[in-house]
Structures are given as structure tokens and as C-alpha cells.
Design an enzyme around this catalytic site. Structure first.
Site, PDB file in Angstrom:
ATOM      1  N   GLU A  41       1.123  -1.555  -0.090  1.00  0.00           N
ATOM      2  CA  GLU A  41       0.272  -0.030  -0.050  1.00  0.00           C
ATOM      3  C   GLU A  41       0.621   1.469   0.185  1.00  0.00           C
ATOM      4  OE1 GLU A  41      -3.297   0.553  -0.513  1.00  0.00           O
ATOM      5  OE2 GLU A  41      -3.539  -1.775  -0.506  1.00  0.00           O
ATOM      6  N   TYR A 124      -6.056   6.943   4.299  1.00  0.00           N
ATOM      7  CA  TYR A 124      -6.355   6.023   3.587  1.00  0.00           C
ATOM      8  C   TYR A 124      -5.818   4.657   3.776  1.00  0.00           C
ATOM      9  CZ  TYR A 124      -5.430   2.393  -0.408  1.00  0.00           C
ATOM     10  OH  TYR A 124      -5.396   1.049  -1.719  1.00  0.00           O
ATOM     11  N   ASP A 142      -9.091   6.261  -2.003  1.00  0.00           N
ATOM     12  CA  ASP A 142      -8.708   6.616  -2.565  1.00  0.00           C
ATOM     13  C   ASP A 142      -8.724   7.298  -3.823  1.00  0.00           C
ATOM     14  OD1 ASP A 142      -9.542   4.847  -4.331  1.00  0.00           O
ATOM     15  OD2 ASP A 142      -7.557   4.116  -5.034  1.00  0.00           O
TER      16      ASP A 142
END
Length: 386
Positions: A41, A124, A142
Site C-alpha cells: 500500500e 487511506y 483513494d
DNA sequence: TATACGTGGGA
DNA sequence: TTCCCAAGTAT
């Protein structure tokens, strides 16, 4: 949000079925291990997935556990990150790994609040890890989710404003699947990149088209609402490629804060756009252009070429000056601190620069320095590759 | 809240 | 060429 429970269920089912049949095969989708999800991520922030994959594989080989990352050598970590950009991500990764080791006994925290408290993890990423690794029903908002959601509900809020987050959170929180929150988030992300794309959305084949307000009104391209970015600031630099009699180049480490922090580069001095134009048109280097810290007696400067490097917020115009040192010239030892080194650079192995500590060839270190983007271009220019 | 922070790809 | 875009966060 005035959708019935039944409509929400159908929406989830349509999305998850599409995801099951169309999801991108990514290396980090074979696991829900929080460490791997976390790294993937962070790497994926503002970066295309295709770019991330090889970096992710290398990273997992070198730092397979949070403990190994917590003990990572700073230079090696940055070298692994070289070319990915946003280098503070790499620094923050190590800090967060140390937090996990020291404050959570090496076990990745399993709740949103604690995940969010880790360095470099924002709303996020925290939601992505919480949903994928711990099945928490948190919407991972996102750019993709904002685009998809703004089209479905025809939201007029500007997605470039941080205050808009709340609007998307409110809508998505009611939609996210409690059974499969991770797949729900990733499904919306894949849909956003494969179907609900910014320029040419494939609405005819979209599994969610019957829920989409923008499709009903034929206004897909009106969303998302987004203000334009400002133009980059233009800056002009001379870069000095100082080579000694051993064929080594002189490199400096950039400051630990700001642009390209801790990356290595030729010495740079800013110059005016007027002087820049003068040099690239007639190759003449005026007397007031001097290399910092070095005696002018050694400098035999020659214009070598120029190029441009564009960052997200700055545009650098760089003139490369080759400085040939006299036969016996050596930089005084006291100037060679940990932040200044002579480097042997092998053009055949781009980036495989070798540091020669203490100017003693018998003590060559295999330490490889992380090079800034502009610096890679400078070496390529010296090789006449560009 | 607005801006700093990288890089590569596509139209 | 130029512009926009890509799984954002820190300050």
C-alpha cells in the site's frame, strides 16, 4: 444516502462478483499478512501498480519481516527505493517498523486507531490494511474510489480538497461490505482503474452502471470535480562533474530534509535563467560560476550538455559542467566527510556505483549510494546516452 | 487548508 | 510538447 438495504446488498454482490472474475493478479493479493499489505500500500501511493511490482518483490526478499525492516541500513533501504520517488515513504517505513517492534511487540496492530498512528500511514492506508488484513468494514478512500463514487452519486465536491473526504466517507461507509470489506475496497479500486477510468470510462460493460447517476444523465466526464494543479516552478542549476585521476567522480549527500532528502548528487549551484541560456547557447562559462569548496586553481571547466528534470512541483534546468582535475589533485581528507565521497561509476552497470573510501583502492567498499533522479540523468549524459 | 514531496506513462 | 494521471501523507 437513501439506498434501501436490499439495493446495497445487490450493489455489493455485483461488485464482488465482478471482482472475483476480473481482479488484477498482484503479488500481494496472495496473502492478507499485514506486513506485506502495508508495504504494498505504501509503495502504491501515487504510483502505478506495474511500477510497484518489481520493487515489492525486491523489498520482500531483502526485508521479509518487520524486524528486518526495523534494522535496515538507511542507505540500502533508500537504494532499494531509488527510482520510485517520494523517498520519505522509505524513511517513514523504517520508523513505523520500529514502532511496531518496540510498541507492539513486533505484532502489527489490528485496529484502525493504532494502525493510523503509525508513521507514514494516513486514513487511506490505515483503512486499506484494516479491511484487507483484519476484515474491518472501513472504506479505503483513494483516487479510484472518489472517482467511482462521485460518478455514482454525482457528487459536486472537489476531490482535491481534503474537506471532501468526509462526503465520500459518509457515502462509502454505508456501502462497504461487512463480510468482505477488503475485497470490496480492492474491487472498487480495480473497477476504477480498469472500467471507471478518468478519460474513457467503459460504462457499457460496467457491472455498476445501473447504480450510476452519471451514466443515467450521460455526465460521466463531469466527474470527479477537480481543480487544476499549479504549474511547476522553474529552477536553473549548474552541476559539476568533478573527476579525479583515478576516474572517480565526486558526489555529495543531499540534506536529510526536503526534496530528494539523503540522495546523492554532483554539487549543484543555482544560477539565473539568463546565465543558463548564455551557457547552453555558446558554451561559455563565466568567471563567477565556481564550484563550491574547491580551489579554482584545479578547475578546468568545460560545458558538457544540459537537460531538464521535472518533479511534481519543480522543473529543473541543469547545465552539466565537466571539471577535470589536475594530475595530482586530490580533495583534502578533511573535506571528505560521511556526506562527501569519491565514487567509481561503471556505466555498464547503471546505478552500480562503488564507493572508494579513503581513496585507497585496496579498501573499495561495495556500498551503493542512492542516486537522485537528476543524478542518474547526469551519469547517462556523461555516457552520451541522452 | 494548501503545499511539498518523484517518477513514468499515456493521449 | 504539454498536460494529466497513478492504491496519499506530513506539515
Amino acid at each position: 444516502m437513501d439506498w434501501s438495504k436490499n439495493k446495497i446488498k445487490e450493489f455489493q454482490k455485483d461488485l464482488l462478483s465482478w471482482y472475483d472474475a476480473n481482479k488484477k493478479p498482484l503479488p500481494w493479493r496472495q496473502t492478507t499478512e499485514p506486513y506485506k499489505i502495508w508495504i504494498s500500500e505504501i509503495m502504491s501511493q501515487q504510483t502505478q501498480v506495474e511500477t510497484v511490482i518489481p520493487y515489492f518483490e525486491r523489498f520482500m526478499k531483502k526485508y521479509p519481516t518487520v524486524e528486518s525492516l526495523a534494522q535496515a541500513d538507511d542507505t540500502e533501504l533508500l537504494k532499494l527505493w531509488e527510482g520510485l520517488g517520494y523517498y520519505s515513504r522509505a524513511r517513514n517505513l523504517k520508523i513505523a517498523a520500529q514502532e511496531v517492534v518496540n510498541e507492539y511487540n513486533g505484532k502489527f496492530p489490528d485496529n484502525l486507531k493504532e494502525i493510523l498512528s503509525l508513521r507514514g500511514i494516513g486514513p487511506y492506508t490505515a483503512a486499506a490494511i484494516a479491511s484487507i488484513s483484519f476484515d474491518l468494514a472501513e472504506p479505503a478512500i483513494d483516487g479510484n474510489l472518489m472517482r467511482v463514487t462521485s460518478r455514482i452519486f454525482e457528487l459536486e465536491c472537489d476531490i482535491s480538497k481534503s474537506s471532501s473526504r468526509k462526503i465520500f466517507d459518509e457515502h462509502l461507509r454505508t456501502l462497504v461490505s461487512k463480510k468482505r470489506p477488503g475485497d470490496f475496497n480492492q474491487g472498487l479500486m480495480d473497477l476504477g482503474s480498469l472500467v471507471c477510468s478518468p478519460k474513457k470510462p467503459k460504462c457499457e460493460t460496467c457491472p455498476l452502471n445501473k447504480y450510476c447517476g452519471a451514466v443515467a444523465d450521460g455526465k460521466q466526464l463531469n466527474y470527479p470535480v477537480k481543480t487544476k494543479k499549479l504549474k511547476q516552478k522553474e529552477l536553473y542549476y549548474t552541476a559539476f562533474a568533478l573527476e579525479n585521476s583515478l576516474g572517480e567522480y565526486y558526489l555529495e549527500k543531499r540534506p536529510s530534509k526536503g526534496l530528494l532528502a539523503d540522495m546523492w548528487t554532483f554539487p549543484l549551484t543555482e544560477l539565473s535563467s539568463v546565465d543558463f541560456e548564455k551557457i547552453i547557447t555558446d558554451g561559455a562559462i563565466s568567471k563567477n560560476i565556481t564550484m563550491p569548496e574547491l580551489p579554482e586553481s584545479i578547475s578546468k571547466m568545460e560545458y558538457f550538455g544540459n537537460f531538464t528534470h521535472i518533479f511534481s512541483h519543480q522543473k529543473w534546468h541543469i547545465v552539466l559542467i565537466k571539471v577535470k582535475a589536475e594530475e595530482k589533485f586530490e580533495i583534502a581528507d578533511e573535506l571528505l566527510t560521511a556526506d562527501k565521497k569519491w565514487v567509481y561509476y561503471d556505466s555498464k552497470k547503471l546505478g552500480e556505483n562503488v564507493v572508494n573510501l579513503n581513496q585507497d583502492l585496496s579498501k573499495i567498499s561495495r556500498l551503493k549510494l542512492p542516486l537522485s533522479g537528476p543524478q542518474v540523468k547526469m551519469f547517462e549524459l556523461l555516457d552520451k546516452k541522452i
